[in-house]
Design a protein around this motif. Structure first.
Motif, PDB file in Angstrom:
ATOM      1  N   PRO A 620       0.835  -1.210   0.000  1.00  0.00           N
ATOM      2  CA  PRO A 620       0.000   0.000   0.000  1.00  0.00           C
ATOM      3  C   PRO A 620       0.868   1.257   0.000  1.00  0.00           C
ATOM      4  CG  PRO A 620      -0.727  -1.566   1.683  1.00  0.00           C
ATOM      5  CD  PRO A 620       0.597  -2.048   1.201  1.00  0.00           C
ATOM      6  N   ILE A 621       0.565   2.196  -0.875  1.00  0.00           N
ATOM      7  CA  ILE A 621       1.342   3.430  -0.965  1.00  0.00           C
ATOM      8  C   ILE A 621       1.308   4.211   0.348  1.00  0.00           C
ATOM      9  CG2 ILE A 621       1.407   5.714  -2.071  1.00  0.00           C
ATOM     10  CD1 ILE A 621       2.669   3.470  -3.715  1.00  0.00           C
ATOM     11  N   GLN A 622       0.204   4.118   1.084  1.00  0.00           N
ATOM     12  CA  GLN A 622       0.097   4.883   2.325  1.00  0.00           C
ATOM     13  C   GLN A 622       1.105   4.423   3.384  1.00  0.00           C
ATOM     14  OE1 GLN A 622      -3.884   4.270   3.682  1.00  0.00           O
ATOM     15  NE2 GLN A 622      -3.567   2.124   4.223  1.00  0.00           N
ATOM     16  N   ARG A 623       1.704   3.240   3.190  1.00  0.00           N
ATOM     17  CA  ARG A 623       2.710   2.758   4.136  1.00  0.00           C
ATOM     18  C   ARG A 623       4.134   3.173   3.765  1.00  0.00           C
ATOM     19  NH1 ARG A 623       0.938  -3.459   5.763  1.00  0.00           N
ATOM     20  NH2 ARG A 623      -1.127  -2.920   6.613  1.00  0.00           N
ATOM     21  N   VAL A 624       4.311   3.737   2.584  1.00  0.00           N
ATOM     22  CA  VAL A 624       5.639   4.159   2.150  1.00  0.00           C
ATOM     23  C   VAL A 624       6.091   5.360   2.982  1.00  0.00           C
ATOM     24  CG1 VAL A 624       6.988   5.120   0.240  1.00  0.00           C
ATOM     25  CG2 VAL A 624       5.339   3.285  -0.186  1.00  0.00           C
ATOM     26  N   VAL A 643      12.710   1.036  -1.201  1.00  0.00           N
ATOM     27  CA  VAL A 643      11.387   1.510  -0.810  1.00  0.00           C
ATOM     28  C   VAL A 643      11.179   1.078   0.642  1.00  0.00           C
ATOM     29  CG1 VAL A 643       8.917   1.450  -1.270  1.00  0.00           C
ATOM     30  CG2 VAL A 643      10.537   1.277  -3.173  1.00  0.00           C
ATOM     31  N   ILE A 644      11.138   2.044   1.543  1.00  0.00           N
ATOM     32  CA  ILE A 644      11.006   1.765   2.972  1.00  0.00           C
ATOM     33  C   ILE A 644       9.544   1.950   3.372  1.00  0.00           C
ATOM     34  CG2 ILE A 644      11.814   2.354   5.298  1.00  0.00           C
ATOM     35  CD1 ILE A 644      14.276   3.619   3.982  1.00  0.00           C
ATOM     36  N   THR A 645       8.973   0.934   3.991  1.00  0.00           N
ATOM     37  CA  THR A 645       7.578   0.986   4.430  1.00  0.00           C
ATOM     38  C   THR A 645       7.501   0.735   5.929  1.00  0.00           C
ATOM     39  OG1 THR A 645       7.302  -1.364   3.905  1.00  0.00           O
ATOM     40  CG2 THR A 645       6.681   0.228   2.201  1.00  0.00           C
ATOM     41  N   GLY A 650       4.607  -0.250  13.498  1.00  0.00           N
ATOM     42  CA  GLY A 650       5.705   0.704  13.485  1.00  0.00           C
ATOM     43  C   GLY A 650       7.022   0.127  13.010  1.00  0.00           C
ATOM     44  N   LYS A 651       7.044  -1.141  12.612  1.00  0.00           N
ATOM     45  CA  LYS A 651       8.277  -1.771  12.152  1.00  0.00           C
ATOM     46  C   LYS A 651       8.578  -1.351  10.715  1.00  0.00           C
ATOM     47  CE  LYS A 651      10.441  -6.272  11.320  1.00  0.00           C
ATOM     48  NZ  LYS A 651      10.253  -7.742  11.313  1.00  0.00           N
ATOM     49  N   LEU A 652       9.862  -1.038  10.464  1.00  0.00           N
ATOM     50  CA  LEU A 652      10.275  -0.625   9.128  1.00  0.00           C
ATOM     51  C   LEU A 652      10.706  -1.839   8.311  1.00  0.00           C
ATOM     52  CD1 LEU A 652      12.406   2.584   9.884  1.00  0.00           C
ATOM     53  CD2 LEU A 652      10.007   2.448   9.178  1.00  0.00           C
ATOM     54  N   ASN A 653      10.291  -1.859   7.050  1.00  0.00           N
ATOM     55  CA  ASN A 653      10.671  -2.923   6.125  1.00  0.00           C
ATOM     56  C   ASN A 653      11.214  -2.273   4.856  1.00  0.00           C
ATOM     57  OD1 ASN A 653       9.416  -5.405   7.549  1.00  0.00           O
ATOM     58  ND2 ASN A 653       7.724  -3.951   7.455  1.00  0.00           N
ATOM     59  N   THR A 654      12.255  -2.866   4.298  1.00  0.00           N
ATOM     60  CA  THR A 654      12.906  -2.280   3.127  1.00  0.00           C
ATOM     61  C   THR A 654      12.934  -3.271   1.971  1.00  0.00           C
ATOM     62  OG1 THR A 654      14.333  -0.965   4.575  1.00  0.00           O
ATOM     63  CG2 THR A 654      14.979  -1.134   2.270  1.00  0.00           C
ATOM     64  N   ARG A 704      20.727  -2.333  13.967  1.00  0.00           N
ATOM     65  CA  ARG A 704      19.900  -2.289  12.762  1.00  0.00           C
ATOM     66  C   ARG A 704      18.854  -1.179  12.835  1.00  0.00           C
ATOM     67  NH1 ARG A 704      18.083  -5.921   8.655  1.00  0.00           N
ATOM     68  NH2 ARG A 704      19.441  -7.568   9.447  1.00  0.00           N
ATOM     69  N   ALA A 705      18.381  -0.850  14.064  1.00  0.00           N
ATOM     70  CA  ALA A 705      17.306   0.127  14.229  1.00  0.00           C
ATOM     71  C   ALA A 705      17.820   1.550  14.428  1.00  0.00           C
ATOM     72  CB  ALA A 705      16.424  -0.271  15.413  1.00  0.00           C
ATOM     73  N   VAL A 706      19.139   1.782  14.333  1.00  0.00           N
ATOM     74  CA  VAL A 706      19.672   3.125  14.541  1.00  0.00           C
ATOM     75  C   VAL A 706      19.165   4.066  13.452  1.00  0.00           C
ATOM     76  CG1 VAL A 706      21.767   2.796  13.163  1.00  0.00           C
ATOM     77  CG2 VAL A 706      21.784   4.397  15.094  1.00  0.00           C
ATOM     78  N   SER A 707      18.987   5.332  13.815  1.00  0.00           N
ATOM     79  CA  SER A 707      18.478   6.319  12.857  1.00  0.00           C
ATOM     80  C   SER A 707      19.388   6.415  11.650  1.00  0.00           C
ATOM     81  CB  SER A 707      18.361   7.695  13.524  1.00  0.00           C
ATOM     82  OG  SER A 707      17.421   7.659  14.565  1.00  0.00           O
ATOM     83  N   GLY A 708      18.806   6.786  10.513  1.00  0.00           N
ATOM     84  CA  GLY A 708      19.552   6.865   9.269  1.00  0.00           C
ATOM     85  C   GLY A 708      20.695   7.859   9.329  1.00  0.00           C
TER      86      GLY A 708
END
Length: 821
Positions: A620-624, A643-645, A650-654, A704-708
C-alpha cells in the motif's frame, strides 16, 4: 513560509569535442549532477564530435541546491568511460539571470580536488583562562562524502588547522558516513587570540599507497568564535577552489539552457482571494466578452511564459474540479473572436495552450496505451524508409529484394508499403480507443464541438466542428508524440537518424488525417502523394470516432477526484525491474536480484513474475515512508533504490530494487515519491547502505534500528505530467505573472481621468492606492471590467505585502538566532 525551487535545464548540443577513440571520433553523452548527485543522463550520440541531444528536464528541489554540473563523457564498450570535460554552474549564477541562461559554454577539465560533496558535523569552542588558551573542536561525524576508492567508499579522517597548529582524527575505513566523536584541541599563544585568521577543518581520504585524496574543507572565521561561546552544526564541505577555467575551448563546448524558479510559498489562506477571482471568471461570468481575472491574466502573459501559465491554470482548475468550465470559457472567447474558420485555434493563444497542456495532464496514460505498441515496433524494426527522391540513399538500404542491388523505385515502393502498414495501425488504434479516452477529455471536446457548431452554422462550414477537435487531438497531441516519443515518455532514448525519418513521415501523414485530408495536394511535398489514398479513406472513420468521442454524459466528470490528475486505479508507471531476494541464505549480488514486473498506481506498488502473471504482491502506498537511492558498494551494483515501508506496529521494512540505468532509476524514484508525497509518516533520514554482517555498510553502525545516517529526499522529483497538484505553488506562479503586469493593468483599467469637480452626478469610485499619510487617491469612475480589475489589483497588492511581511519576519528570526545562539 515554505520554499519551492524548480530547476529547468535543456542540453541542446555540443561542438568541437576532442576525439577520445582510436577512430578519431568520440561517443559522447552527458551526465547531469545536482550537488554531485546524478539526476539525469542523455542518450549517447555515436561517432560524433558535434552531437545534438535536445534533451530537457525539470527538477523540483524543495530543499534547494548549491551547484548544477554537466559532465560530458565518452562511452566505451570495454573499460571505463572517458571524461571529456565538465561545466559547473552555481545556484547564484543561474539565479542572477531572470530569464535563465541560454548560451555556449566551454568545457573545463575535471579536477578531483573540486569534486567534493557532503557535510560534516562540528562543534568549535574557544577556551580562555588566565594560564592558557586553546581552540577545542569536536569532530562528530560526516555524511555523503565523495567515494574515492575503487570499492565506492573512502577511508576518511579529519584535520583542523589554525596558523601553524594542526591536529588529526583517527582514520575510519570503508565508509562515506564516518562517526568520529573525537575532540581535537589546539593550544594557542596569547597574541594569537587577537588574530583575524581562519580556522580550517579538512577531510581527507587516507591511501596506503600514494598521496591522500582531498574530500572537502570548512572555513570558519576565527573572529566568530569570540562572539559565539560554542559554534555547532552541520557544515557543507567546499572544494579547494583552485580550478582554472578552460577559456581556450580546447575541450569543446556545450550549448545549455538553464532556468531557476525559486519561490516563497505563503500559507493557503493568503491565496484564497485570487483563487476566488479565478473561479468566479468561469463559474459566473456576466457575459463571456466581459473582462475577468482570466482575460486580464492573458493580457499580461508573455509569449515565452504562456505555456507555463496555461499548465498552471489547468492544474488550478483540475484541483477545483472546474477544468471543463475553464476550457469552455477560453474556447468560447476564442471561437467568438474568430471570423475565418480556417484560422480557428491556429495561434498560440492561452486557449490553444491550455487545451494542449490539459491533454498532457489528463491524457498521457491514454496516449501511452494507444501509441506505445506501434512506436516500440517502429523502433525495433528500424526500417530504412524514404519517399523524397532527393533524400533516397541507396547505400543506406538493406537488401529489399533478392537482386544484387535495389533501385530508387524499389526503395520508394517498400517505403510506401511500410508507411501504409504503420499508419493503418496507428489510425486503427486511435479510432478504436473511445472507451479508453479519459471522460474529462471527452466532455471538454463535447463542449468545444458545441461552441464551434453554434458559431459556424453555414453548410460550407460543416467540417469545422470536426477540425476543431481533430486539430487538438491529432495535430497537437498524437502527431507530436509520434515525432518525438522520448518527450512524451514513450521511449527512454531519442530515435536514431533512420527511425527519426520514419517517425517524421508518419507524423506528417497523421497531421493530414487530422486535417481530414482537406489540404492534400496543395503543398510542396508532392512525393507524399502515395499516402493520400489511405489518408482519404480514413476520413469517414475519423469523423465517426469523433462523433462517438463526444457522445458522453457531461455529469460523468464529477466522479473524478479533485486533487488527482489520474484515477486511483490507473497505472502510473510499469515495467520490468529487478527485486532483491531478501529471504533465504546470503547470495552473491548478481544472483540476489530477480526480474519482476512492477505496477505503480496512486494506491499500490505491485509486482509479479511477469506482466500477465495472475498472482501479485502489493505494498500500500500509504505505508511508504521513504524512497531513496542505495550506495553502489552495498550490493556492488549500480542504479539500486530502496522503498522503505512501515507496518501497523511501526516496524520498518525495506525492499531493494535495481533499475537498468540512471534515467529509469530517477523516473521510478520520482514516480513513487509523487504518489506518496502526502503520506504523514515520512522519514527524515535513511541508510544508503544495507545491514550486513552485523553492521550497516554505510555508517558501520551495528544497531539495525539506529536512525539513518543520510537525509531523505522525499520531495525531490522530476517534473512531468504526473506532478501532484499543489494549489499554493500554482497560485503563487499566477500571482508572479500578475505582479509583473500590474502596471499594464493599472494603465488600461484604472487610468486617471480629468474629473469634473462641478458635476453633481456622483459615480462609484475606487481607491487602489493609499498614501503613506493615510490619504486616499481619487480613482476614475468604473468602466466595464474595472471593478474586477480593482479587486484583482488589491489582491496583488495584498499578496505583495504578505510576502514582504513574511520576509521581514524571517530576517528578524535569523537575526535573533545570531544574536542569541
Amino acid at each position: 513560509m515554505a520554499q519551492n525551487t524548480s530547476l529547468y535545464f535543456r542540453i541542446v548540443e555540443g561542438r568541437n569535442l576532442p576525439a577520445k577513440d582510436v577512430s578519431g571520433t568520440s561517443d559522447p553523452y552527458c551526465i547531469v549532477k545536482v550537488d554531485n548527485e546524478v539526476v539525469a543522463r542523455t542518450a549517447t550520440v555515436w561517432k560524433n564530435l558535434n552531437p545534438f541531444w535536445g534533451e530537457e528536464f525539470t527538477l523540483h528541489l524543495p530543499m534547494g541546491f548549491h551547484s548544477l554540473s554537466f559532465l560530458v563523457m565518452d562511452e566505451d564498450t570495454i573499460g571505463h568511460d572517458d571524461v571529456i570535460g565538465k561545466i559547473t554552474l552555481s545556484k547564484e549564477a543561474i539565479g542572477s539571470q531572470a530569464k535563465g541562461l541560454d548560451s555556449w559554454m566551454n568545457l573545463t577539465r575535471v579536477d578531483p580536488d573540486e569534486e567534493v560533496q557532503g557535510e560534516i558535523h562540528l562543534s568549535l569552542e574557544l577556551l580562555k583562562d588566565t594560564t592558557k588558551s586553546s581552540l577545542r573542536c569536536q569532530v562528530i561525524e560526516a555524511r555523503d562524502l565523495a567515494p574515492r576508492d575503487i570499492s565506492g567508499t573512502s577511508d576518511p579522517f579529519g584535520r583542523i588547522i589554525f596558523n601553524n597548529h594542526s591536529a588529526e582524527t583517527s582514520i575510519i575505513k570503508k565508509t562515506r558516513f564516518p562517526h568520529w566523536g573525537e575532540t581535537l584541541e589546539l593550544e594557542l599563544d596569547a597574541e594569537e587570540l587577537n588574530e583575524e585568521g581562519t580556522v580550517v577543518v579538512e577531510v581527507w581520504d587516507w591511501d596506503m599507497v600514494g598521496k591522500n585524496d582531498f574530500l572537502g574543507k570548512v572555513e570558519i572565521p576565527f573572529a566568530s568564535l569570540h562572539k559565539t561561546p560554542v559554534l555547532e552544526g552541520w557544515f557543507r564541505l567546499l572544494p579547494l577552489g583552485n580550478n582554472e577555467a578552460d577559456a581556450s575551448g580546447k575541450l569543446g563546448a556545450l550549448r545549455l539552457k538553464v532556468r531557476l524558479v525559486e519561490d516563497r510559498i505563503l500559507p493557503s489562506t493568503y491565496y484564497q482571494p485570487l483563487i476566488e477571482l479565478l473561479v468566479e471568471s468561469v463559474i459566473s461570468p456576466a457575459e463571456v466578452e466581459d473582462s475577468s481575472a482570466l482575460t486580464m491574466l492573458e493580457e499580461v502573459t508573455t509569449v515565452e511564459s504562456r505555456q507555463d501559465v496555461a499548465m498552471t491554470l489547468v492544474k488550478i482548475y483540475l484541483g477545483q474540479g472546474l477544468v471543463v468550465p475553464f476550457l469552455d470559457y477560453l474556447n468560447t472567447r476564442e471561437v467568438n473572436h474568430t471570423t475565418d474558420p480556417n484560422t480557428l485555434f491556429r495561434s498560440n493563444s492561452l486557449a490553444s495552450k491550455a487545451m494542449e497542456q490539459f491533454m498532457k495532464a489528463v491524457g498521457m496514460l491514454y496516449l501511452h496505451e494507444v501509441l506505445k505498441p506501434i512506436i516500440n515496433r517502429i523502433f525495433d524494426e528500424r526500417k530504412y524508409i524514404e519517399l523524397d527522391p532527393c533524400k533516397i540513399d541507396l547505400n543506406r538500404t538493406r537488401r529489399i529484394s533478392f537482386k544484387s542491388g535495389v533501385s530508387e523505385a524499389e526503395v520508394r515502393d517498400f517505403s510506401v508499403e511500410m508507411l501504409q502498414t504503420y499508419l493503418t495501425s496507428i489510425i486503427e488504434s486511435i479510432v478504436s480507443s473511445v472507451d479508453q479516452c479519459p471522460s474529462v477529455m471527452r466532455v471538454a471536446f463535447k463542449q468545444l464541438h458545441k461552441r464551434v457548431e453554434e458559431q459556424f452554422t453555414e453548410p460550407e462550414n460543416e467540417d469545422v466542428k470536426y477540425l476543431a477537435i481533430s486539430g487538438f487531438f491529432f495535430l497537437r497531441f498524437f502527431a507530436p508524440a509520434i515525432l518525438t516519443p522520448k518527450l512524451f515518455q514513450l521511449r527512454d532514448q531519442h530515435a536514431d537518424t533512420r527511425t527519426s525519418r520514419t517517425l517524421l513521415l508518419l507524423a506528417k501523414a497523421l497531421q493530414s488525417v487530422g486535417n481530414l485530408g482537406l489540404q492534400l495536394g496543395h503543398g510542396k511535398e508532392q512525393w507524399m502523394s502515395p499516402l493520400h489514398p489511405i489518408i482519404l479513406s480514413s476520413v469517414a472513420s475519423v469523423k465517426d470516432f469523433l462523433d462517438k468521442l463526444i457522445d458522453v454524459d457531461h455529469d460523468i466528470v464529477s466522479s473524478v477526484p479533485q486533487r488527482a490528475v489520474f484515477m486511483p486505479s490507473v497505472t502510473v508507471k510499469e515495467g520490468y525491474l529487478h527485486k532483491h531476494k531478501a529471504e533465504g541464505p546470503q547470495l552473491l549480488s548478481r544472483f540476489a536480484f530477480k526480474k519482476r514486473y512492477f505496477w505503480l498506481t496512486s494506491e499500490t506498488l505491485s509486482y509479479a513474475k511477469t506482466s500477465d502473471w495472475q498472482v501479485r504482491s502489493s505494498i500500500p502506498i500509504q505505508r511508504v515512508c521513504a524512497v531513496e537511492r542505495v550506495d553502489e558498494n552495498a550490493f556492488q551494483q549500480q542504479n539500486v533504490m530502496q522503498v522503505i515501508t512501515q507496518d501497523n506496529d511501526g516496524k520498518l521494512n525495506t525492499m531493494y530494487i535495481q533499475c537498468k540505468n540512471v534515467n529509469e532509476l530517477n523516473q521510478w524514484l520520482s514516480a513513487i515519491r509523487k504518489v506518496s508525497i502526502y503520506n504523514e509518516r515520512m522519514l527524515p533520514s535513511f541508510h544508503p547502505g544495507v545491514h550486513r554482517s552485523g553492521k550497516w555498510t554505510c555508517c558501520l553502525q551495528a544497531d539495525r534500528a539506529v536512525s539513518g545516517c543520510s537525509r531523505t529526499h522525499s520531495a525531490v522529483t522530476l517534473g512531468d505530467w504526473s506532478d501532484p497538484l499543489d494549489p499554493d505553488v500554482e497560485t503563487q506562479m499566477i500571482y508572479k505573472q500578475l505582479l509583473q503586469g500590474r502596471d499594464k493593468l493599472r494603465k488600461k483599467y484604472l487610468e486617471m481621468e480629468e474629473a469634473d469637480p462641478t458635476s453633481s452626478n456622483k459615480e462609484t469610485r475606487i481607491s487602489p492606492d493609499i498614501h503613506p499619510d493615510g490619504a486616499e487617491c481619487n480613482a476614475p469612475p468604473m468602466r466595464p471590467g474595472q471593478s474586477v480589475a480593482a479587486r484583482l489589483l488589491v489582491v496583488i497588492e495584498d499578496l505583495e505585502q504578505a510576502h514582504a511581511t513574511f520576509q521581514l519576519r524571517e530576517i528578524e528570526d535569523a537575526t535573533r538566532v545570531i544574536l542569541n545562539p
